[in-house]
Scaffold this motif. Structure first.
Motif, short mmCIF file in Angstrom:
data_model
loop_
_atom_site.label_atom_id
_atom_site.label_comp_id
_atom_site.label_asym_id
_atom_site.label_seq_id
_atom_site.Cartn_x
_atom_site.Cartn_y
_atom_site.Cartn_z
N ASN A 146 0.83 -1.20 0.00
CA ASN A 146 0.00 0.00 0.00
C ASN A 146 0.86 1.25 0.00
N VAL A 147 0.49 2.20 -0.84
CA VAL A 147 1.27 3.42 -1.01
C VAL A 147 0.71 4.59 -0.21
N VAL A 148 -0.44 4.41 0.41
CA VAL A 148 -1.02 5.49 1.21
C VAL A 148 -0.39 5.48 2.59
N THR A 149 -0.32 6.64 3.18
CA THR A 149 0.34 6.78 4.48
C THR A 149 -0.67 7.08 5.58
N ASP A 150 -1.74 6.32 5.61
CA ASP A 150 -2.80 6.57 6.59
C ASP A 150 -2.33 6.40 8.03
N THR A 151 -1.33 5.59 8.28
CA THR A 151 -0.88 5.39 9.65
C THR A 151 0.35 6.24 9.98
N ALA A 152 0.67 7.21 9.16
CA ALA A 152 1.82 8.08 9.40
C ALA A 152 1.47 9.26 10.29
N GLN A 153 0.25 9.33 10.76
CA GLN A 153 -0.19 10.45 11.57
C GLN A 153 -0.30 10.10 13.04
N GLY A 154 0.20 8.95 13.44
CA GLY A 154 0.18 8.58 14.84
C GLY A 154 -0.99 7.72 15.27
N ASN A 199 -7.53 0.05 9.72
CA ASN A 199 -8.46 -0.85 9.08
C ASN A 199 -7.91 -1.15 7.70
N PRO A 200 -7.47 -2.38 7.42
CA PRO A 200 -6.87 -2.68 6.13
C PRO A 200 -7.82 -2.49 4.96
N PHE A 201 -9.12 -2.58 5.20
CA PHE A 201 -10.08 -2.38 4.12
C PHE A 201 -10.13 -0.91 3.71
N VAL A 202 -10.00 -0.01 4.67
CA VAL A 202 -9.96 1.43 4.37
C VAL A 202 -8.65 1.77 3.65
N VAL A 203 -7.57 1.19 4.08
CA VAL A 203 -6.27 1.43 3.44
C VAL A 203 -6.28 0.91 2.00
N ASP A 204 -6.91 -0.22 1.76
CA ASP A 204 -6.99 -0.77 0.40
C ASP A 204 -7.76 0.16 -0.53
N VAL A 205 -8.86 0.73 -0.05
CA VAL A 205 -9.61 1.68 -0.88
C VAL A 205 -8.76 2.92 -1.16
N GLY A 206 -8.01 3.39 -0.16
CA GLY A 206 -7.12 4.52 -0.38
C GLY A 206 -6.04 4.22 -1.40
N LEU A 250 -12.30 8.43 -2.60
CA LEU A 250 -11.41 7.28 -2.48
C LEU A 250 -10.17 7.60 -1.66
N THR A 251 -9.76 8.86 -1.66
CA THR A 251 -8.47 9.22 -1.07
C THR A 251 -8.56 10.19 0.10
N ILE A 252 -9.75 10.54 0.52
CA ILE A 252 -9.91 11.54 1.58
C ILE A 252 -9.14 11.12 2.84
N ARG A 253 -8.48 12.09 3.48
CA ARG A 253 -7.68 11.80 4.67
C ARG A 253 -8.53 11.53 5.90
N LYS A 254 -9.75 12.03 5.91
CA LYS A 254 -10.68 11.75 7.02
C LYS A 254 -11.21 10.34 6.80
N LEU A 255 -10.56 9.36 7.42
CA LEU A 255 -10.77 7.95 7.09
C LEU A 255 -12.21 7.47 7.27
N GLU A 256 -12.92 8.03 8.25
CA GLU A 256 -14.30 7.60 8.45
C GLU A 256 -15.22 8.09 7.33
N SER A 257 -14.74 9.06 6.52
CA SER A 257 -15.51 9.57 5.39
C SER A 257 -15.11 8.92 4.07
N ARG A 258 -14.05 8.13 4.08
CA ARG A 258 -13.58 7.49 2.85
C ARG A 258 -14.59 6.44 2.40
N PHE A 259 -14.70 6.27 1.11
CA PHE A 259 -15.55 5.23 0.57
C PHE A 259 -15.17 3.87 1.13
N THR A 260 -16.16 3.03 1.30
CA THR A 260 -15.92 1.61 1.50
C THR A 260 -15.91 0.98 0.10
N ALA A 261 -15.53 -0.26 0.00
CA ALA A 261 -15.56 -0.93 -1.30
C ALA A 261 -16.99 -0.97 -1.84
#
Length: 101
Positions: free
Chosen positions: A23-31, A36-43, A70-81
């Protein structure tokens, strides 16, 4: 593997499990402490679509909000699959066969 009846919205792994993956997204780089791997996959899918197809946003106006969700940083607002597929299918209904061709 998750059980078929498992709730994917509540599934979490420790943050370090996301490191060194494809995965190329850095969702866990903010501490964050978990992810959730499903959210990271959509990102990651959104990132790939942005790299390959973002230039089409000028011609297909509905594509920009699709990529944003698909790429929004607010993870709870990101699309699900499922949400991604539903949004895409609704957009497709707005186009004629000639436009789709």
């Amino acid at each position: 593997m998750l059980l078929a009846e498992g709730d994917r919205t509540q599934y979490r792994l420790p943050y370090y499990e996301s490191w060194g993956t494809i995965n190329v997204v850095t969702d866990t780089a903010q501490g964050e402490h978990d992810f959730n791997p499903f959210v990271v996959d959509v990102g990651a899918l959104g990132w790939l679509f942005c790299v390959k197809f973002q230039h089409l946003s000028w011609e297909i106006l509905a594509f920009a909000p699709f990529l944003d969700k698909l790429t929004i940083r607010k993870l709870e607002s990101r699309f699900t699959a499922d949400g991604t597929l539903l949004f895409f299918e609704e957009i497709m209904l707005q186009f004629s066969v000639a436009e789709l061709d």
